[in-house]
Scaffold this active site. Structure first.
Site, PDB file in Angstrom:
ATOM      1  N   ALA A 174       0.812  -1.215   0.000  1.00  0.00           N
ATOM      2  CA  ALA A 174       0.000   0.000   0.000  1.00  0.00           C
ATOM      3  C   ALA A 174       0.849   1.269   0.000  1.00  0.00           C
ATOM      4  CB  ALA A 174      -0.939   0.000   1.201  1.00  0.00           C
ATOM      5  N   GLY A 179      -2.285  -1.309   5.858  1.00  0.00           N
ATOM      6  CA  GLY A 179      -2.212  -1.210   7.304  1.00  0.00           C
ATOM      7  C   GLY A 179      -3.324  -2.031   7.928  1.00  0.00           C
ATOM      8  N   ASP A 204       0.537  -1.804  13.067  1.00  0.00           N
ATOM      9  CA  ASP A 204       0.530  -1.278  11.700  1.00  0.00           C
ATOM     10  C   ASP A 204      -0.794  -0.556  11.428  1.00  0.00           C
ATOM     11  OD1 ASP A 204       1.551  -0.728   9.157  1.00  0.00           O
ATOM     12  OD2 ASP A 204       0.945  -2.654   8.308  1.00  0.00           O
ATOM     13  N   ARG A 228      14.545 -23.013  -2.886  1.00  0.00           N
ATOM     14  CA  ARG A 228      15.839 -22.770  -3.533  1.00  0.00           C
ATOM     15  C   ARG A 228      16.303 -21.323  -3.390  1.00  0.00           C
ATOM     16  NH1 ARG A 228      13.663 -26.644  -7.106  1.00  0.00           N
ATOM     17  NH2 ARG A 228      12.684 -25.057  -8.410  1.00  0.00           N
TER      18      ARG A 228
END
Length: 369
Positions: A128, A298, A262, A215
């Site tokens: 965002a 958020g 957040d 990997r």
């Protein structure tokens, strides 16, 4: 005048079932058993949120002082007695103006510092973050912000694969600013190089990062494996499955995992339209996403809910309390001041009922109204 708070006290080493926290002025003076006390509410350390963009309809991201003060007050009411004001990717002029504007709030103790999440982030993993403002790290910009802030700038999130990132990390750490790795498409080796240069936080682990591959382990594995890195986790049930939350916690331990909100302005507010970093956000059923593209924007989380979610996911209470207080305090260099119910630290605590719902908050020895 001395004050005593009785209940099930969560200390860094365990739970005192019949305990008390004694407070004189703004300091904890004793944490002890108190056998005559009944087995009352939970007494836990005040929460330390090292990553939040706003709440209660207010934002940190514009650099507005009144909005920042109101957002901090909202989160204080939910137990966050210490928090960083997190900005998102923006032009240097806004970063500069916000640093100057928030300096009095830091000196006053309303904020513990400023966290710049960007703009030195990966375009491929911007989430965002506004792609218009993304750019390579600039040591000139960072040096100017550090000097202007006089200790206000406490953490900067950047992508280690961008040109100039390692030099930026070295500059930040030389000035005791936390360098965090996030919104990154870095390889495992690039991430390890950033950690070797001094990076010590993983910004909302898993989210905005190259995914794990057998990997090419990428940044997630490198950060979980680094003994000096604290990994942020968003325990809202949206950013992470509970299985990933408990996996990361069991892998790195509660001393290296920190719960964050957040949160953006919509935390504590009704569903509807909001804004983050110049982009429209739609909140539906409490989940914030960009109106264009649908990326998670958020959260609407508060730290009291994050703690409750973590415990319900299976994380022991003592570990969860470390993750909402002790570990983040240490990660941002405040472990000698706040983050635990421990003699000599600031008297910050949260009272929870048996269902872990918030009852009362104390900051600096005073109950929050």
């Amino acid at each position: 005048m001395a004050l005593r708070v009785n209940g099930k006290v969560v200390t860094p080493t365990g739970v005192v079932r019949q305990g008390c926290v004694e407070i004189d002025d703004d300091r904890i003076t004793a944490v002890a058993e108190y056998p005559t006390a009944r087995d009352g509410h939970w007494i836990v350390p005040g929460f330390v949120d090292m990553h939040t963009h706003g709440g209660g309809g207010h934002t940190f991201t514009t650099g507005d002082v009144d909005s920042a003060r109101a957002a901090a007050a909202f989160h204080l009411g939910h137990g966050s007695t210490t928090l960083l004001a997190s900005l998102v990717s923006s032009p240097f002029e806004l970063m500069r103006d916000a640093t100057a504007a928030f300096r009095p709030l830091v000196e006053e103790g309303v904020l513990a510092g400023v966290h710049f999440e960007g703009p030195y982030l990966s375009s491929a993993r911007c989430g965002a973050q506004n792609p218009e403002f993304l750019r390579d790290p600039s040591t000139d910009e960072l040096a100017a912000l550090i000097e202007l802030g006089g200790g206000v700038v406490r953490m900067v999130t950047l992508a280690p694969e961008r040109d100039g990132a390692l030099e930026a990390i070295k500059l930040l750490t030389a000035h005791r600013v936390v360098a965090a790795i996030g919104h990154t498409d870095a390889t495992y080796d690039q991430t390890r190089a950033a950690v070797a240069a001094g990076a010590s936080v993983g910004t909302h682990l898993f989210n905005g990062m190259r995914p794990v591959h057998h990997r090419e382990p990428g940044p997630v594995v490198a950060l979980l494996a680094a003994p000096n890195v604290v990994c942020e986790l968003v325990a809202d049930g949206v950013h992470l499955h509970d299985g990933m939350l408990t996996f990361a916690t069991s892998t790195a331990g509660p001393e290296r995992t920190a719960l964050i909100t957040d949160a953006m302005a919509a935390a504590g507010m009704p569903d509807g339209g909001y804004e983050l970093g110049g982009q429209a956000v739609t909140v539906a059923a409490g989940v914030a996403r960009l109106a264009a593209g649908g990326a998670i924007a958020g959260s609407t989380l508060t730290m009291d809910v994050a703690l409750r979610n973590a415990v319900h996911a299976g994380i022991p209470m003592t570990d969860a309390c470390r993750m909402v207080a002790t570990t983040p305090a240490r990660a941002i260099g405040l472990g000698d001041r706040v983050g635990a119910l421990q003699v000599g630290l600031r008297a910050d605590l949260v009272v929870l009922d048996d269902d872990l719902n918030l009852v009362r908050v104390m900051r600096g020895g005073s109950w929050v109204e």
